[in-house]
Enzyme design. Sequence first.
Site, PDB file in Angstrom:
ATOM      1  N   HIS A 155       0.530  -5.502 -12.505  1.00  0.00           N
ATOM      2  CA  HIS A 155       0.584  -4.507 -11.422  1.00  0.00           C
ATOM      3  C   HIS A 155       1.909  -3.742 -11.469  1.00  0.00           C
ATOM      4  CE1 HIS A 155      -0.157  -3.128  -7.159  1.00  0.00           C
ATOM      5  NE2 HIS A 155       1.157  -3.065  -7.194  1.00  0.00           N
ATOM      6  N   GLU A 156       3.009  -4.472 -11.602  1.00  0.00           N
ATOM      7  CA  GLU A 156       4.320  -3.820 -11.632  1.00  0.00           C
ATOM      8  C   GLU A 156       4.571  -3.105 -12.961  1.00  0.00           C
ATOM      9  OE1 GLU A 156       6.019  -3.427  -8.967  1.00  0.00           O
ATOM     10  OE2 GLU A 156       4.625  -4.711  -7.861  1.00  0.00           O
ATOM     11  N   HIS A 159       3.364   0.369 -12.748  1.00  0.00           N
ATOM     12  CA  HIS A 159       4.374   1.209 -12.093  1.00  0.00           C
ATOM     13  C   HIS A 159       5.456   1.612 -13.089  1.00  0.00           C
ATOM     14  CE1 HIS A 159       2.894   0.742  -8.073  1.00  0.00           C
ATOM     15  NE2 HIS A 159       3.197  -0.535  -7.949  1.00  0.00           N
ATOM     16  N   ASP A 166       0.665   2.559  -5.948  1.00  0.00           N
ATOM     17  CA  ASP A 166      -0.220   1.625  -5.260  1.00  0.00           C
ATOM     18  C   ASP A 166      -1.427   2.339  -4.660  1.00  0.00           C
ATOM     19  OD1 ASP A 166       1.328  -0.697  -5.696  1.00  0.00           O
ATOM     20  OD2 ASP A 166       2.701  -0.087  -4.103  1.00  0.00           O
TER      21      ASP A 166
END
Length: 923
Positions: A155-156, A159, A166
Amino acid sequence: MGLFRGLVSFLVIFLIQRSKTSLVRLNDNGYEGLVIAIDSGVPEDGKLIEKIKDMVTTASTYLFEATEKRFFFKNVSILIPENWKENAQYRRPKNETYKHADVRVAAPALPGRDKPYTRQFTEFGEKGEYTHFTPDFILGRKHNEYGPSGKVFVHEWAHLRWGVFDEYNEEKPYYFSKSKKIEATRCSIGITGRNRVYICQGDNCLNRSCKINSTTKLYEKNCQFLPDKIQTEKASIMFMQSFDSVVEFCNAKNHNQEAPSLHNIKCNFRSTWEVISNSEDFKNTVPMVALPPPPAFSLLRISERIVCLVLDKSENMKDFNRLNRMNQAAKYFLLQTIENGSWVGIVEYDITAQIKSQLVQIISNNERGKLLESLPTEASGGISICSGIEAAFQVIREKYHQLDGSEIILVTAGEDKNARNCIDKVKQSGVIIHSIALGPSADTILMEMSIITGGSHCFASDEAQSNSLIDSFRTSGLGNTDISQQSLQLESKGLALNNNPWMNGSLVIDSTVGKDSFFFITWDNQPPTISLWDPNGTLMRSFIVDSHSKMAYLSIPGNARVGIWTYSLQAKANPETLTMTVTSRAANSSVPPITVNAKMNKDTNSFPSPMIIYAQVLQGYVPIIGASVTAFIESNSGKTQVLELLDNGAGADSYKDDGVYSRYFTAYEENGIYSLKVQAYGGTNTAMRSLKHPLNTASRLSGWVVNAKIEENLPSPENDEDTQTFLESFSRTASGGAFVVSQVPQLPLPDQFPPSQITDLDATAEGNQINLTWTAPGDNFDVGKVQQYIIRISRSIMDLRDNFDDALQVNTTNLLPKEANSKETFAFKPGNISEENATHIFIAIQSVDKSNLISKVSNIVRVALFIPQADPGPDESQPNPGVNISTLMLSVVGSVVVVSIILSTTIYILKKKKNASRPRTWF
């Protein structure tokens, strides 16, 4: 001429395509060079290293499947702090430093704030700065809240690497859907759950259906979406990565364009997979057939610094007092910047090189004093940069048998046609080169050497009053040093004095600094009269004057007195150039000092593309908002442009009040090298620590629904965003390095800069009219004043985004633009338009400057025309009593504002006329 010939070499730099803060590269579908750094404040724990390995190994498999067998992690370096014990498995780092770390394992920004997040300055599709995990998260103590660490890592990583955001929004958790229901902000819409108010204090829990707020007509503040624990939906990782079923990113088929998620706001309604698919990583790979191997790990322990100064003494150093200015800056570095325990050597070079000092470990002022005696004394001869570097290699190898992780501070004032001969050797050496280009003729190969070795590059002009040479040495001396031990710059000022002999000023020593405070003064001709008063008005009388080097300095033992220090320098020659530099270290190792870090968005640029300046003001990991931040951009001819940086969420600034101050820079004067310096000030009752949760975080699961019953997770940390307190006054200065600009035409520059995109369009309501507000862009991005605004509406987000010119136009005859960064307002009334099945109107703006250059389309606001339907619970039959049938709902895509308008007349909707032969205006 040398500079422009040297610019050709920057074609190579353009091909490097490397983030300034990352060493990661993609090789045969595998990411190499990933650096995970453990902060020196983290207690030693061998389990932490093993858990990091487990996290990345699991993440690699998860990433491979989530990206359709395209990406995995090939090798990873774990950077271990110097204060951890030595271990036979640990090796010395090469160019891996804390500054380059992609992931930082450090204490939470505030107690209890263990939420993983990624710091992003820029827009979608651009790489982030770093990801912050806490030790408790890595050690698995937050598994119930965020899910498995490997899934959170992916998830990170999305980014950090691909610039996605998000797909939830804590500030706007609900919205009105086309189905005329209130929906939770999520992607995909297939994630099921219930909307409930569920609050527990001790053993007492409040569990009820959500009520509708009478103002927003959305669910009340305490309402939360509690997902079902068992899900079948595969998307999306950027919404709720913790579910077992979630193994994909949202794509064009299942992406929820309606939701006001941060991803929709920032990525212009494109799905996460569309953004990833458009990345350079994706374009340069094809899916793999075989399974990838597990990641390989290297354990690297930071050790004492090894630094060699490589100083130019060629004929070029005779001009503009360069030799003495370089020696002043080197003495400043040796006296104050370099830390005790470091090893320092000195080499001077012209056409050949001479070792002036072998490596000496700095234990006390005695070693510092001896090194001062080894600086160059005379300038003459040709120039051979490679000779200086080779001699530095010899100095380092004399003490250590390897070059890995050692540093060279390389100063050059001239151009060397043979400098490229040693660039491959430099690249393979493991040495970090911090380069300082002195004057407009300095060889631009230096910047390339710095980039490929992970070092810093600075430019110092021949204008002594800029103080850029001293600033450059300080920037080059930071290394892997813990922030509590770093020398922080409080003041950097210079003046060229003519007739008026005085240089007066003041600076603040705040309570987070004060240790080893150091005042450093230089002049060109004669020693000035120096007066320095502490906050109590006591005159400091202990300056050491070095008349030969034309400098004076004062070191204050212990911690300097907190407050405003005042200085007055009186020149004894006319004309004269004076400079004042003040540095200090953290007063207490357990209290993070306030810091400022500056950077440009890229190292090289060509007209008319703008540069973006970023300055981040922090205390530890907590952003400081409300500061006054100013950028000084100096060209290679010594001309300086001054810009106020803003944290207003408009123009070049991506997020309001995140402690990152930004601005476009377009005031190019000439081709060549430019340098950046930033000053940040916080006055009494102006600056404060931002206690908001950071953006771009892993979603926290506070509870879920199992067999129609709610199971609570651990309670969320208390929201203390409203208890912010003002900081004391402070001042900081930081160098942002150098960048190169080419293809700049002769002045005056042609107008090729459009207004910046409006990104904060917002809406409120008053009576029967819609009020729009936004931050005014400028004639040239965020400077000046635009000529006019074009406001258009559509029933389709995509039509308004992709075919803005075909949408219906609002009459803006009476809308007179204001100066850039002012707050704009505009009101209009909808009326006399009809469409029975209409549910939404979408509104957006473009701005036009005096040269008829047009901005990008703004963020889009949405007007919803229906009565919201709440999600009824088992204990209620009518969740929204009292809502008038004539309610016009406004929800803002890209904003936190949701409003309603009560109309006394029938609501109509515009219907777009197709194939219109003339511009259409909505009155």
